[in-house]
Structures are given as C-alpha cells and as structure tokens.
Design an enzyme around this catalytic site. Structure first.
Site, PDB file in Angstrom:
ATOM      1  CG  HIS A 162      57.591  33.135  28.545  1.00 23.76           C
ATOM      2  ND1 HIS A 162      56.821  32.014  28.619  1.00 23.76           N
ATOM      3  CD2 HIS A 162      58.433  33.091  29.613  1.00 23.76           C
ATOM      4  CE1 HIS A 162      57.161  31.307  29.693  1.00 23.76           C
ATOM      5  NE2 HIS A 162      58.142  31.937  30.304  1.00 23.76           N
ATOM      6  CB  SER A 283      58.538  45.453  -1.808  1.00 21.12           C
ATOM      7  OG  SER A 283      57.282  45.840  -2.333  1.00 21.12           O
ATOM      8  CE  LYS A 289      58.594  45.702   3.797  1.00 14.49           C
ATOM      9  NZ  LYS A 289      57.425  44.871   3.475  1.00 14.49           N
ATOM     10  CD  GLU A 296      60.113  36.760   5.170  1.00 16.29           C
ATOM     11  OE1 GLU A 296      58.950  37.016   5.456  1.00 16.29           O
ATOM     12  OE2 GLU A 296      60.731  37.346   4.273  1.00 16.29           O
TER      13      GLU A 296
END
Ligand code: ARG
Length: 468
Positions: A162, A283, A289, A296
């Site tokens: 979970h 970025s 970043k 992704e």
C-alpha cells in the site's frame, strides 16, 4: 461532382473504370506495410521454389524470379525503390517491380497464391522476428536487474505494501522480482510464437487452390512449425496479432510499474537511488532539476500499447468468416506495439545497469516505521502464542513506541513484559531490519541465503539464454 481520374488496376480485367484516386489514397497500405518487404520477398522466394518443385514454374523461370526478388530487396534497402499509393500495398509493389524486370515470368509468381494468404504469411514472419528480438531485449533487461542485484547483495531496504512501510527486504530480492515478471513475459512470448509459427500460405483467397502445390515445401523453407489446416481460417486468423499485442502490453505494464517505483525511489524524499545522469533530463527554467523523464516516458508509453490491444480486439470483433479488408488495419497497431516495447527495452536495460543505491540514505530510513514488528510477532508466535494474541500485543507495543517516538528496540524489558508476560531477552534478536531479514526461512522469502541461491539460479538461466 467531377470524376477524378484513377489508375489502371493490376488485376482489373473485370473493371470498366479505373480506381478513383480518392479510393487509392484511402485504401493504400504501402505507407505502413512497406516494412513487410523483406518478409514478403522471403515468402515469395519460398513460394517460387515450391512452384518449381511442383512443376508450376520452370527452373529458369524460378531462378529469374529469385534473382529479381533479391535485386528488389537490395533496391528497397538502399532507398532506390519508388512507393506509390496507386499500387496499394507492398505485395503489389514487389510483384509489379518483378514483372517490370521479367515480363510474363514475373506474372507467374502469383500462381496459387492470393494476397490474403500472402499478407497473413508476411505478417507472421514479421511477428516471429519481432518476438525473437524482443525476447533478447527482455533477457538484456533481466541481466541488468541481476547485475544490480549482485552488486547490491546484502543491502537491506524498506519494503512497502500500500506504499506504506511493511517489512524489510534485501534490495536484491526486490530487484529479482522484476526478473520473475520479465521471465513470465518471455514465456508468454514463446507461447505466442508457437501459434504465430503456423504457415497460412496455400490457403489462397479462402478456399485453397486446385493447382498441385506442396504446402509443406514452403513450410520447410520458411521454418514454420505447422500448416494452417483450414483455408478460411488460415487466410484470416489474426489471433497471433492480438495475442502478441497483449503479451507486449503486459510487459509494458511491468515496465511502467518498475518506472513508477524508481521514479519514487529516486526522489529527494525517498533518496534510495541515484539514476545515471545520461538517462535524466533538465528543466529549461529550474537549473537544479534532474528529472526522471526516461522513466516517465516508459510509464507513459505503456498507455498506447494497452490501447493497441483494445484496437485489435475491436477490429476483430464481429468479422464474418475469412478475409475482410478490415484486417489491413491490424498492422499499424502491432507495429506500434513492437516498436514501442523495443524502444522501452532499449533505454530500460542501460538505465538499470547505470543506477546506484545510496546506502547512507537507505540506512537512515530503516529505523523508521517499525519494519521489524512482524518479525517480533513471529518470534512470539514461535513461543506458542496464538497469532491473533501476538499480533495484538505487538500492536500495542508499536503504539507505545509511536507515542514515545522511538523504535521497538528502544522499548524497555518492563514495557515488553507489560504486553507479553513471556517476554525474554532472546526475543530482542527478532528486532532490527537486518535481523528481521536474516530470520526469514520460507522458500521464496528475502532470507539472504535463499536470495543468494536465486541469484545463482538467475545467473545460470541468463547465461544459458545467451547460448540459445
Ligand atoms: N493490404 C492488404 C492487407 O493488408 C493485403 C490483402 C488485400 N486483399 C484483398 N483482397 N484486398 O490486408
């Protein structure tokens, strides 16, 4: 509306009108089925060799056809071949190029064959090759996971259910979990390959042929395991396409799960992993970043593969027996699934190989979240206490530790005694994340010796996979 002028049909004896240009543009498939060129040529060569063996072509005719097809193969590979919607699909392109070279001899190649059994054969050859390539890609990915598991042998990390802290596990154990999933994907691919590896050629348009062909001859030349036994089904069965799309989508789902886990694990919040910078992106506005875009995209690209399964099943649904032109729509979906998984595997394996665990950050997380509670409970059960009572007692102890903001190991003997009258110092050996891992004994558990065995098993399997 003015009638636009169309082109002459390749097989158009019955027609009095040329095909409308708009129909050509609408119905052409060459823009995407040209990637079947090699398979089409392989199948045509096997077909020509069979025709000569059966007396339907002379030896010089078959030799000329084979040589002509090989020239066409070279021209296509070199980008010297002209594709046009007027010739509809790759099959007509290759045949008409052959006829341009050989005249009537070229016109004999299509003896005892229809584009219906031809395209079904080509697509099976294409999928069979793709299955073998993707299988090798999955092996490479498994090797990368095993390599990391071996490098990180002994490292204990928090395990989650979970997405909440559950029990400690070896990092190697968790990494080998991916090897298991991709092994099942490989099994499914191998199973799907069996049904893909059936030859439809000889089914003709739908009823077979009255010409004396030898289907087994073609089967042998192309290395198919069996013959489609019903011509109606042979020319129209696309189960293998649907199956393959599903098998690939499930592999992609596994990849998406892995990607999601590693996106989380590489965050500042978790801090378990350091991804290779060559597989991260920056970025345009935030100079600090280092983003996990590759992961992704792996997660994201699984979406279109799931969509392709849906498209194929809906395409097949309700089709009447034998070939229907709808079937032309199978190709873009399956090509896309094959390309997408291949691309995902191409970045996943090196990303895994280049990733490192941050041992300091991992160690700092082990003492939080009472990962050893189950270990303590099982130690108490081993002393003869019923599971439900042991569970409740440890629950109270965890609540107490939470209130005091300490670990279970930091509770005093008196506190333990209050919850469990049989408390004795030896039960402390169940506490701590590493001890909890070391106390495991069941087959398949995260016990260090068993995980080491599993790594050896995987090493042997993956070594022999490369020999195959
Ligand atoms: N391009 C077609 C396909 O992909 C080839 C078979 C066409 N057959 C036919 N009878 N129109 O399905």
């Amino acid at each position: 509306m003015a009638q636009s002028t169309g082109s002459q049909k390749a097989w158009g004896g019955v027609f009095r009108e040329p095909t409308d240009k708009r129909v050509e543009a609408f119905s052409q498939s060459v823009s995407f089925d040209k990637r079947l060129a090699d398979d089409d040529i392989d199948a045509s060569i096997a077909h020509a060799k069979m025709l000569v063996a059966c007396g339907l072509l002379t030896v010089p005719e078959a030799d000329a056809i084979v040589a002509g097809l090989e020239e066409i193969r070279v021209d296509i590979a070199a980008g010297r071949f002209e594709f046009t919607a007027a010739k509809e699909d790759i099959h007509l392109h290759i045949e008409s190029a052959l006829t341009a070279k050989l005249g009537d001899t070229g016109r004999k190649l299509h003896t005892a064959r229809s584009r219906n059994d031809q395209v079904a054969t080509d697509l099976r050859l294409y999928c069979r090759r793709a299955i073998d390539r993707l299988d090798r890609g999955l092996i490479e990915l498994q090797r990368a996971f095993l390599g990391l598991a071996i490098r990180e042998q002994g490292l204990v990390i928090p395990g989650y259910t979970h997405l909440r802290r559950a029990q400690p596990v070896l990092a190697s154990h968790q990494l080998l979990a991916w090897c298991e999933k991709f092994a099942r994907d490989r099994e499914r691919l191998a199973d799907c390959r069996k049904r893909t590896n059936i030859l439809p050629l000889g089914s003709g348009a739908m009823a077979g042929t009255s010409l004396p062909i030898d289907r087994e001859h073609v089967q042998q030349s192309l290395g198919f395991e069996g013959l489609a036994a019903n011509s109606l089904d042979g020319a129209s069965d696309r189960d293998f396409v649907c199956e393959l799309a599903f098998v690939l989508s499930l592999a992609a789902v596994h990849l998406s799960q892995w990607a999601e886990e590693w996106i989380l694990w590489s965050t500042e919040e978790f801090g378990f992993l350091r991804l290779p910078e060559g597989f991260c992106t920056g970025s345009s506005i935030m100079p600090q970043k280092i983003n996990p875009d590759v992961l992704e995209l792996v997660r994201g690209k699984s979406a279109r593969m799931i969509g392709n399964v849906q498209s194929l099943l809906v395409l097949m649904k309700g089709l009447p027996t034998a070939y229907n032109r709808d079937l032309q729509e199978d190709k873009e979906a399956i090509f896309d699934s094959i390309d997408t998984l291949e691309a995902m595997l191409g970045v996943a394996a090196p990303l895994v190989a280049g990733t490192k665990f941050d041992h300091t950050r991992v160690a700092a997380t082990l003492e939080r979240g009472h990962l050893d509670a189950t270990s303590l409970m099982e130690a108490i059960i081993a002393e003869g206490v019923p599971q439900r009572l042991a569970h409740e007692a440890v629950g109270h102890l965890v609540r107490l530790a939470m209130t005091r903001n300490v670990s279970l190991a930091e509770l005093s003997d008196e506190e333990f005694c209050r919850e469990y009258a049989g408390w004795n110092g030896s039960l402390r050996s169940a506490l701590g994340a590493s001890r909890a891992v070391e106390r495991m004994v069941s087959f398949g558990s995260t016990a260090p010796a068993l995980v080491a065995d599993q790594m050896a098993v995987w090493q042997r399997r993956l070594d022999s996979a490369s020999e195959a």
